[in-house]
Design a protein around this motif. Structure first.
Motif, PDB file in Angstrom:
ATOM      1  N   LEU A  30      31.897  36.536  31.056  1.00 61.96           N
ATOM      2  CA  LEU A  30      32.480  35.270  31.496  1.00 61.96           C
ATOM      3  C   LEU A  30      32.497  35.180  33.012  1.00 61.96           C
ATOM      4  CD1 LEU A  30      35.602  35.232  29.148  1.00 61.96           C
ATOM      5  CD2 LEU A  30      33.450  34.037  28.801  1.00 61.96           C
ATOM      6  N   THR A  31      32.465  33.948  33.534  1.00 59.36           N
ATOM      7  CA  THR A  31      32.601  33.724  34.965  1.00 59.36           C
ATOM      8  C   THR A  31      34.068  33.875  35.370  1.00 59.36           C
ATOM      9  OG1 THR A  31      32.996  31.361  34.721  1.00 59.36           O
ATOM     10  CG2 THR A  31      30.680  32.073  34.956  1.00 59.36           C
ATOM     11  N   ARG A  32      34.331  33.927  36.670  1.00 60.42           N
ATOM     12  CA  ARG A  32      35.710  33.987  37.152  1.00 60.42           C
ATOM     13  C   ARG A  32      36.524  32.798  36.649  1.00 60.42           C
ATOM     14  NH1 ARG A  32      37.342  37.141  41.560  1.00 60.42           N
ATOM     15  NH2 ARG A  32      35.684  38.451  42.362  1.00 60.42           N
ATOM     16  N   ARG A  33      35.925  31.631  36.671  1.00 60.55           N
ATOM     17  CA  ARG A  33      36.629  30.429  36.234  1.00 60.55           C
ATOM     18  C   ARG A  33      36.966  30.501  34.739  1.00 60.55           C
ATOM     19  NH1 ARG A  33      34.709  24.699  38.379  1.00 60.55           N
ATOM     20  NH2 ARG A  33      35.479  25.708  40.251  1.00 60.55           N
ATOM     21  N   GLN A  34      36.045  31.009  33.946  1.00 58.73           N
ATOM     22  CA  GLN A  34      36.305  31.146  32.511  1.00 58.73           C
ATOM     23  C   GLN A  34      37.381  32.194  32.252  1.00 58.73           C
ATOM     24  OE1 GLN A  34      32.242  31.978  31.456  1.00 58.73           O
ATOM     25  NE2 GLN A  34      31.913  29.913  30.652  1.00 58.73           N
ATOM     26  N   LEU A  35      37.362  33.289  33.033  1.00 60.47           N
ATOM     27  CA  LEU A  35      38.421  34.291  32.902  1.00 60.47           C
ATOM     28  C   LEU A  35      39.768  33.688  33.254  1.00 60.47           C
ATOM     29  CD1 LEU A  35      36.767  37.473  34.453  1.00 60.47           C
ATOM     30  CD2 LEU A  35      37.331  37.103  32.056  1.00 60.47           C
ATOM     31  N   ARG A  36      39.808  32.945  34.356  1.00 61.81           N
ATOM     32  CA  ARG A  36      41.067  32.348  34.811  1.00 61.81           C
ATOM     33  C   ARG A  36      41.625  31.381  33.774  1.00 61.81           C
ATOM     34  NH1 ARG A  36      44.482  33.490  39.153  1.00 61.81           N
ATOM     35  NH2 ARG A  36      45.972  31.804  39.167  1.00 61.81           N
ATOM     36  N   ALA A  37      40.752  30.646  33.103  1.00 58.31           N
ATOM     37  CA  ALA A  37      41.205  29.715  32.062  1.00 58.31           C
ATOM     38  C   ALA A  37      41.892  30.455  30.912  1.00 58.31           C
ATOM     39  CB  ALA A  37      40.027  28.901  31.528  1.00 58.31           C
ATOM     40  N   ARG A  38      41.572  31.723  30.757  1.00 58.10           N
ATOM     41  CA  ARG A  38      42.213  32.544  29.728  1.00 58.10           C
ATOM     42  C   ARG A  38      43.365  33.365  30.286  1.00 58.10           C
ATOM     43  NH1 ARG A  38      37.625  34.890  25.718  1.00 58.10           N
ATOM     44  NH2 ARG A  38      36.411  32.993  25.516  1.00 58.10           N
ATOM     45  N   GLY A  39      43.709  33.138  31.565  1.00 62.45           N
ATOM     46  CA  GLY A  39      44.809  33.876  32.175  1.00 62.45           C
ATOM     47  C   GLY A  39      44.427  35.285  32.592  1.00 62.45           C
ATOM     48  N   LEU A  40      43.137  35.494  32.880  1.00 60.87           N
ATOM     49  CA  LEU A  40      42.639  36.815  33.237  1.00 60.87           C
ATOM     50  C   LEU A  40      41.965  36.790  34.609  1.00 60.87           C
ATOM     51  CD1 LEU A  40      40.999  37.639  29.792  1.00 60.87           C
ATOM     52  CD2 LEU A  40      43.182  38.510  30.656  1.00 60.87           C
ATOM     53  N   ARG A  41      41.682  37.983  35.139  1.00 62.03           N
ATOM     54  CA  ARG A  41      40.964  38.162  36.396  1.00 62.03           C
ATOM     55  C   ARG A  41      40.002  39.333  36.222  1.00 62.03           C
ATOM     56  NH1 ARG A  41      43.513  42.527  39.153  1.00 62.03           N
ATOM     57  NH2 ARG A  41      45.432  43.127  38.091  1.00 62.03           N
ATOM     58  N   PRO A  42      38.974  39.452  37.078  1.00 59.65           N
ATOM     59  CA  PRO A  42      38.030  40.564  36.923  1.00 59.65           C
ATOM     60  C   PRO A  42      38.693  41.938  37.046  1.00 59.65           C
ATOM     61  CG  PRO A  42      37.076  38.893  38.315  1.00 59.65           C
ATOM     62  CD  PRO A  42      38.507  38.492  38.076  1.00 59.65           C
ATOM     63  N   GLY A  43      39.705  42.078  37.863  1.00 64.61           N
ATOM     64  CA  GLY A  43      40.441  43.335  37.934  1.00 64.61           C
ATOM     65  C   GLY A  43      39.681  44.469  38.585  1.00 64.61           C
ATOM     66  N   GLY A  44      38.838  44.182  39.579  1.00 61.75           N
ATOM     67  CA  GLY A  44      38.149  45.231  40.306  1.00 61.75           C
ATOM     68  C   GLY A  44      36.828  45.674  39.705  1.00 61.75           C
ATOM     69  N   GLN A  45      36.438  45.140  38.580  1.00 65.83           N
ATOM     70  CA  GLN A  45      35.166  45.540  37.982  1.00 65.83           C
ATOM     71  C   GLN A  45      33.991  44.940  38.744  1.00 65.83           C
ATOM     72  OE1 GLN A  45      33.908  43.502  34.242  1.00 65.83           O
ATOM     73  NE2 GLN A  45      35.987  42.653  34.260  1.00 65.83           N
ATOM     74  N   ASP A  46      32.864  45.609  38.690  1.00 64.26           N
ATOM     75  CA  ASP A  46      31.651  45.106  39.328  1.00 64.26           C
ATOM     76  C   ASP A  46      31.066  43.962  38.508  1.00 64.26           C
ATOM     77  OD1 ASP A  46      31.733  46.952  41.405  1.00 64.26           O
ATOM     78  OD2 ASP A  46      30.620  48.452  40.260  1.00 64.26           O
ATOM     79  N   VAL A  47      30.198  43.190  39.141  1.00 64.41           N
ATOM     80  CA  VAL A  47      29.497  42.109  38.444  1.00 64.41           C
ATOM     81  C   VAL A  47      28.633  42.727  37.352  1.00 64.41           C
ATOM     82  CG1 VAL A  47      27.749  40.318  38.722  1.00 64.41           C
ATOM     83  CG2 VAL A  47      29.504  40.617  40.462  1.00 64.41           C
ATOM     84  N   ALA A  48      28.748  42.225  36.146  1.00 67.31           N
ATOM     85  CA  ALA A  48      27.993  42.762  35.012  1.00 67.31           C
ATOM     86  C   ALA A  48      26.640  42.074  34.861  1.00 67.31           C
ATOM     87  CB  ALA A  48      28.793  42.618  33.730  1.00 67.31           C
TER      88      ALA A  48
END
Length: 124
Positions: A30-48
């Motif tokens: 998911l993109t950052r925006r899609q994660l944010r819509a679910r109440g999430l953030r990348p959390g330090g992980q690298d781009v997959a």
């Protein structure tokens, strides 16, 4: 049948990052925006991976994808964080020329409120 232009799941052609065409990314990315819509953030992980598409203005545009399984929840909005956000937004609305709150975010290309920009243009 030929493959889409940006189909590169091995990451050989586009900077070593697995690349997919628009709307063809695998599930779980998911993109950052899609994660944010679910109440999430990348959390330090690298781009997959990334999704690429042709821009209507020429060239290409990427959107970076992150693993849903490694995403972390967004921290809660604390009173201190809300105050800092309000202060930052206030600064974006305050005109440096006249010092008043314009009531909107100042256009970056002008650097002032519309009234000050108009008066400067008329004086020139």
């Amino acid at each position: 049948m030929s493959r889409p232009r940006f189909w590169d799941p091995e990451g050989r052609r586009f900077g070593g990052i697995p690349t997919y065409p628009w709307r063809m990314a695998p599930a779980g990315l998911l993109t950052r925006r899609q994660l944010r819509a679910r109440g999430l953030r990348p959390g330090g992980q690298d781009v997959a991976a990334q999704v690429m598409w042709r821009s209507r203005f020429g060239g290409t545009r990427p959107a970076y994808l992150y693993r849903l399984a490694l995403a972390k929840p967004v921290g809660p909005m604390t009173p201190a964080r809300a105050a800092a956000l309000a202060k930052a937004n206030q600064a974006r609305r305050t005109c440096p020329a006249c010092g008043r709150d314009a009531g909107y975010v100042l256009p970056a290309h002008l650097g002032t409120c519309l009234l000050c920009a108009d008066s400067t243009a008329l004086a020139a």
